[in-house]
Scaffold this active site. Structure first.
Site, short mmCIF file in Angstrom:
data_model
loop_
_atom_site.label_atom_id
_atom_site.label_comp_id
_atom_site.label_asym_id
_atom_site.label_seq_id
_atom_site.Cartn_x
_atom_site.Cartn_y
_atom_site.Cartn_z
CG ASP A 298 104.57 62.57 59.28
OD1 ASP A 298 105.10 63.06 58.27
OD2 ASP A 298 104.72 61.38 59.63
N1 URA Z 1 109.19 59.96 60.78
C1 URA Z 1 107.85 59.93 60.60
O1 URA Z 1 107.30 58.90 60.26
N2 URA Z 1 107.17 61.06 60.78
C2 URA Z 1 107.72 62.23 61.21
O2 URA Z 1 107.02 63.22 61.39
C3 URA Z 1 109.11 62.24 61.40
C4 URA Z 1 109.83 61.10 61.18
#
Ligand code: URA
Length: 233
Positions: free
Chosen positions: A103
């Site tokens: 993310d």
């Molecule tokens: N899980 C999440 O919620 N975000 C990420 O970036 C990776 C795994």
């Protein structure tokens, strides 16, 4: 294109300081001509670089580990946000891509490569590749939450497999999952009535984040790291 000293350092010929000394000692040639400046720009896909008479061999497949900073997105191009590809612009226009996504606010280990087959294998749920995250929480975690995270969890559109949880402090855990669904870690914590306030990936399969990389920095994988990736069954 990238600076010669950076290229040599990334290829394992020593620290920036050490490779500068090699260049100064006239041990490095570019297309047969002694390199004079450490900041000489090299097309790493075209130019022939030799160190002490030995050709620097570029593997056809390139593997890079990046310490992704928050605020950049895992995409090749974006009109609104900086992307991870902007952080290593020498690869713009090549076939390099991030293996899976983190993310925008997630930091840490990101693998970038140009081997589609390997990427597919590493991401396929069939191969059960562990991903370990450092997760900071809004509320102190309790035994019941750990128990729920360590069992199957109904997230509405899918049921997540049990995670491995190591409690580091009441508001920091290390969490290992094998799946890689969208926002999975955040959604799993939400499902147990907690909330992720900071997320960093520490490990991806056999790879561990090189903590000497500051945020936004990257390096090529070593041979033993790439061998370990290919050994994933
Ligand atoms: N899980 C999440 O919620 N975000 C990420 O970036 C990776 C795994």
């Amino acid at each position: 294109m990238m600076r010669l000293d950076k290229l040599l350092a990334h290829a394992g010929y020593g620290t920036r300081k050490e490779v500068k000394a090699l260049i100064k000692a006239k041990q490095v040639t570019v297309n047969g001509i002694n390199a004079l400046k450490d900041k000489q720009q090299i097309d790493e896909f075209q130019d022939e670089v030799c160190v002490c008479g030995e050709k620097l061999v570029y593997a056809q497949n390139h593997f890079i580990m990046m310490n992704k900073p928050a605020g950049v997105i895992c995409a090749n191009r974006d009109d609104y946000h900086e992307t991870i590809m902007d952080l290593f612009d020498c690869f713009i226009g090549t076939d390099m891509f991030p293996v899976g996504r983190l993310d925008i606010d997630t930091e840490g280990l990101l693998l970038i490569c140009n081997d589609g087959k390997l990427a597919h294998r590493l991401l396929s749920p069939k191969h059960h590749v562990d991903k370990c995250y450092e997760v900071h929480l809004a509320k102190e975690i309790d035994a019941a939450q750990v128990q729920k995270l360590s069992s199957e969890l109904d997230l509405g559109d899918f049921i997540s497999k049990p995670a491995q949880i190591e409690v580091i402090t009441p508001t920091c855990i290390h969490m290992v999952i094998q799946e890689g669904k969208f926002h999975q870690v955040k959604r799993m914590l939400q499902a147990v009535d907690n909330e992720v306030v900071y997320l960093k990936r520490l490990r991806f399969g056999p790879l561990s984040l090189d903590e000497s990389l500051s945020q936004g920095e990257w390096r090529y994988l070593t041979k033993s790291e790439t061998d370990a990736l290919y050994a994933v069954k």
